[in-house]
Design a protein around this motif. Structure first.
Motif, PDB file in Angstrom:
ATOM      1  N   ASN A 215       0.812  -1.219   0.000  1.00  8.86           N
ATOM      2  CA  ASN A 215       0.000   0.000   0.000  1.00  8.86           C
ATOM      3  C   ASN A 215       0.849   1.274   0.000  1.00  8.86           C
ATOM      4  N   CYS A 216       2.113   1.161  -0.389  1.00 10.08           N
ATOM      5  CA  CYS A 216       2.989   2.328  -0.443  1.00 10.08           C
ATOM      6  C   CYS A 216       2.490   3.329  -1.477  1.00 10.08           C
ATOM      7  N   ASP A 217       2.955   4.563  -1.352  1.00  5.38           N
ATOM      8  CA  ASP A 217       2.731   5.544  -2.405  1.00  5.38           C
ATOM      9  C   ASP A 217       3.968   5.503  -3.308  1.00  5.38           C
ATOM     10  N   PRO A 218       3.810   5.108  -4.568  1.00  7.75           N
ATOM     11  CA  PRO A 218       4.991   4.995  -5.448  1.00  7.75           C
ATOM     12  C   PRO A 218       5.739   6.307  -5.627  1.00  7.75           C
ATOM     13  N   TYR A 219       5.036   7.445  -5.486  1.00  8.57           N
ATOM     14  CA  TYR A 219       5.741   8.726  -5.563  1.00  8.57           C
ATOM     15  C   TYR A 219       6.724   8.855  -4.402  1.00  8.57           C
ATOM     16  N   ALA A 220       6.307   8.451  -3.204  1.00  7.59           N
ATOM     17  CA  ALA A 220       7.176   8.539  -2.029  1.00  7.59           C
ATOM     18  C   ALA A 220       8.362   7.589  -2.147  1.00  7.59           C
ATOM     19  N   VAL A 221       8.103   6.377  -2.648  1.00  4.06           N
ATOM     20  CA  VAL A 221       9.159   5.364  -2.762  1.00  4.06           C
ATOM     21  C   VAL A 221      10.212   5.785  -3.785  1.00  4.06           C
ATOM     22  N   THR A 222       9.772   6.180  -4.962  1.00  4.35           N
ATOM     23  CA  THR A 222      10.730   6.530  -6.020  1.00  4.35           C
ATOM     24  C   THR A 222      11.480   7.810  -5.671  1.00  4.35           C
ATOM     25  N   GLU A 223      10.799   8.750  -5.037  1.00  2.32           N
ATOM     26  CA  GLU A 223      11.469   9.991  -4.610  1.00  2.32           C
ATOM     27  C   GLU A 223      12.563   9.689  -3.585  1.00  2.32           C
ATOM     28  N   ALA A 224      12.250   8.817  -2.616  1.00  2.00           N
ATOM     29  CA  ALA A 224      13.233   8.478  -1.579  1.00  2.00           C
ATOM     30  C   ALA A 224      14.470   7.830  -2.190  1.00  2.00           C
ATOM     31  N   LEU A 225      14.276   6.946  -3.167  1.00  2.55           N
ATOM     32  CA  LEU A 225      15.417   6.293  -3.826  1.00  2.55           C
ATOM     33  C   LEU A 225      16.298   7.307  -4.541  1.00  2.55           C
ATOM     34  N   ILE A 226      15.673   8.266  -5.221  1.00  2.00           N
ATOM     35  CA  ILE A 226      16.443   9.294  -5.925  1.00  2.00           C
ATOM     36  C   ILE A 226      17.215  10.158  -4.931  1.00  2.00           C
ATOM     37  N   ARG A 227      16.546  10.572  -3.864  1.00  2.00           N
ATOM     38  CA  ARG A 227      17.190  11.438  -2.874  1.00  2.00           C
ATOM     39  C   ARG A 227      18.443  10.780  -2.279  1.00  2.00           C
ATOM     40  N   THR A 228      18.313   9.517  -1.914  1.00  2.00           N
ATOM     41  CA  THR A 228      19.428   8.836  -1.249  1.00  2.00           C
ATOM     42  C   THR A 228      20.495   8.386  -2.244  1.00  2.00           C
ATOM     43  N   CYS A 229      20.083   7.755  -3.345  1.00  4.36           N
ATOM     44  CA  CYS A 229      21.051   7.145  -4.268  1.00  4.36           C
ATOM     45  C   CYS A 229      21.701   8.149  -5.213  1.00  4.36           C
ATOM     46  N   LEU A 230      20.950   9.131  -5.695  1.00  3.11           N
ATOM     47  CA  LEU A 230      21.479  10.031  -6.723  1.00  3.11           C
ATOM     48  C   LEU A 230      21.801  11.430  -6.204  1.00  3.11           C
ATOM     49  N   LEU A 231      21.030  11.905  -5.206  1.00  2.00           N
ATOM     50  CA  LEU A 231      21.310  13.233  -4.656  1.00  2.00           C
ATOM     51  C   LEU A 231      22.173  13.144  -3.395  1.00  2.00           C
ATOM     52  N   SER A 232      22.527  11.911  -3.009  1.00  2.00           N
ATOM     53  CA  SER A 232      23.443  11.640  -1.889  1.00  2.00           C
ATOM     54  C   SER A 232      23.009  12.297  -0.580  1.00  2.00           C
ATOM     55  N   GLU A 233      21.690  12.349  -0.359  1.00  3.06           N
ATOM     56  CA  GLU A 233      21.196  12.905   0.908  1.00  3.06           C
ATOM     57  C   GLU A 233      21.511  11.949   2.060  1.00  3.06           C
ATOM     58  N   GLU A 234      21.648  12.524   3.244  1.00  3.29           N
ATOM     59  CA  GLU A 234      21.888  11.728   4.453  1.00  3.29           C
ATOM     60  C   GLU A 234      20.937  12.190   5.551  1.00  3.29           C
ATOM     61  N   GLY A 235      20.847  11.409   6.609  1.00  2.00           N
ATOM     62  CA  GLY A 235      20.018  11.809   7.739  1.00  2.00           C
ATOM     63  C   GLY A 235      18.565  11.403   7.579  1.00  2.00           C
ATOM     64  N   ASP A 236      17.751  11.760   8.571  1.00  4.57           N
ATOM     65  CA  ASP A 236      16.373  11.302   8.632  1.00  4.57           C
ATOM     66  C   ASP A 236      15.369  12.223   7.950  1.00  4.57           C
ATOM     67  N   GLU A 237      15.804  13.393   7.496  1.00  2.00           N
ATOM     68  CA  GLU A 237      14.867  14.313   6.872  1.00  2.00           C
ATOM     69  C   GLU A 237      15.277  14.616   5.432  1.00  2.00           C
ATOM     70  N   PRO A 238      14.287  14.784   4.538  1.00  2.06           N
ATOM     71  CA  PRO A 238      14.595  15.127   3.141  1.00  2.06           C
ATOM     72  C   PRO A 238      15.065  16.560   3.014  1.00  2.06           C
ATOM     73  N   VAL A 239      15.920  16.812   2.044  1.00  4.73           N
ATOM     74  CA  VAL A 239      16.405  18.182   1.775  1.00  4.73           C
ATOM     75  C   VAL A 239      15.367  18.910   0.943  1.00  4.73           C
ATOM     76  N   ASP A 240      15.206  20.206   1.222  1.00  9.35           N
ATOM     77  CA  ASP A 240      14.252  21.025   0.463  1.00  9.35           C
ATOM     78  C   ASP A 240      14.998  21.699  -0.689  1.00  9.35           C
TER      79      ASP A 240
END
Length: 380
Positions: A354-379
């Protein structure tokens, strides 16, 4: 000698009893130049879908030709009654497999009265993030598991007062005693193909009455758009058959498999020679951000997935991150062929059904390609 016959009658909706042949007489009537457009949106639960239809004077050829619309958000868990108007912004258009050409299905974003995104409109930020990495050509494929239920919540085809035989013969099974509800799967598959959804396969799953369809490969924002529309079409098909499609990650407690939405991910670099290095770097980043991803991978911030990710029934433990080649008990699986060819993609097995695919794919991009770290997304 008298015999007692026990009928195993499924609880089905009253709508399924209505004559489809009578309805068909009306559906075959000409509609002139007018076109019916069904607007579809995600409601305030982040899981439910809503829809309503309007008439246009001619067939729209692009999203730009579709007017914005509105609805009463107080009836969809999205606003208060005193200020309830919400806006529907057409975002992706598909052919309508129920009313057929020239009619359309349109997936919409939802904006509040002040034109800011509704709380469950996760498409807006996903699109922004996808645009940042467009040159890396991110591809996704999502494996949507679901369970067919009667209207009383009992799995389709299961005995009324008991359980079917244990798991084993049902995965990719054939035969009346192994495959429960194939008509729904076939109808959904063909309806998705007609609509233009990038559906690429289906199979029966490990638990009886549980099935899976796969959507992809889709680039960027298209992944979320196509999966949500595939879900909408499934709900509509089940409505016609009088049953319910459930995306609950653990519909039946005990020794039965849960339902996930395994997400396959790659970039241009990963798909080219020597791409395994980029895959391994991404997995290393994911390992450092496990809790962030668990929160993004179901609509209740990880609570739904906690029932499913137990370390049993082909899942990893929700509290631990793991990765391995061909390991279905790991958080991240590298397919055997990818390990051999040293390029390709990886599979994140953590997202819930029941995930939201927008949330899942966004999280993968943020971590894998934008090299974000920590528990909060970057704005951005």
């Amino acid at each position: 000698m008298d015999r007692c016959f026990i009928t195993n009658k499924m609880a089905m909706s009253a709508s399924a009893e209505l004559s489809k042949a009578v309805k068909q007489q009306y559906m075959e009537l000409p509609q002139g130049d007018k076109v019916q457009v069904m607007y579809v949106w995600i409601d305030g639960t982040g899981e439910g879908l809503r829809c309503k239809t309007r008439t246009l004077d001619s067939e729209p050829k692009s999203i730009e030709e579709l007017p914005e619309w509105n609805f009463d958000g107080s009836s969809t868990y999205q606003s208060e009654g005193s200020n309830s108007d919400m806006y529907l912004i057409p975002s992706a258009m598909f052919r309508d497999p129920f009313r057929k050409d020239p009619n359309k299905l349109v997936l919409c974003e939802v904006l509040k009265y002040n034109h800011k995104p509704a709380e469950t409109n996760l498409r807006l930020t996903c699109k922004k993030v996808m645009d940042l990495v467009e040159n890396q050509v991110p591809w996704f494929g999502m494996e949507q598991e679901y369970t067919i239920l009667g209207t009383d919540g009992h799995p389709f085809g299961w005995p009324n007062n008991g359980f079917p035989g244990p798991q084993g013969p049902y995965y990719c099974g054939v035969g009346s005693d192994k495959a429960y509800g194939r008509d729904i799967v076939e109808a959904h598959y063909r309806a998705c193909l007609y609509a233009g959804v990038m559906i690429c396969g289906t199979n029966a799953e490990v638990m009886p009455a549980q099935w899976e369809f796969q959507v992809g490969p889709c680039e960027g924002i298209n992944m979320g758009d196509h999966l949500w529309v595939a879900r909408f079409i499934l709900h509509r098909v089940c409505e016609d058959f009088g049953v319910v499609a459930s995306f609950d990650p653990k519909p039946i407690p005990g020794n039965w498999n849960g339902a996930g939405c395994h997400t396959n991910f790659s970039t241009k670099e990963m798909r080219e020679e020597g791409g395994l290095k980029a895959i391994e770097e991404s997995i290393e980043r994911l390992g450092k951000r496990h809790s962030y991803h668990i929160r993004a991978y179901d609509p209740k911030g990880g609570l739904d997935n906690a029932r499913r990710l137990t370390g049993h029934h082909e899942t990893s433990n929700i509290h631990e991150f793991s990765a391995g080649v061909a390991n279905r008990g790991a958080s991240i699986r590298i397919p055997r062929t990818v390990g051999q060819e040293k390029k390709g993609y990886f599979e994140d097995r953590r997202p819930s059904a029941n995930c939201d695919p927008y949330a899942v794919t966004e999280a993968l991009i943020r971590t894998c390609l934008l090299s974000e770290e920590g528990d909060e997304p970057v704005d951005y």
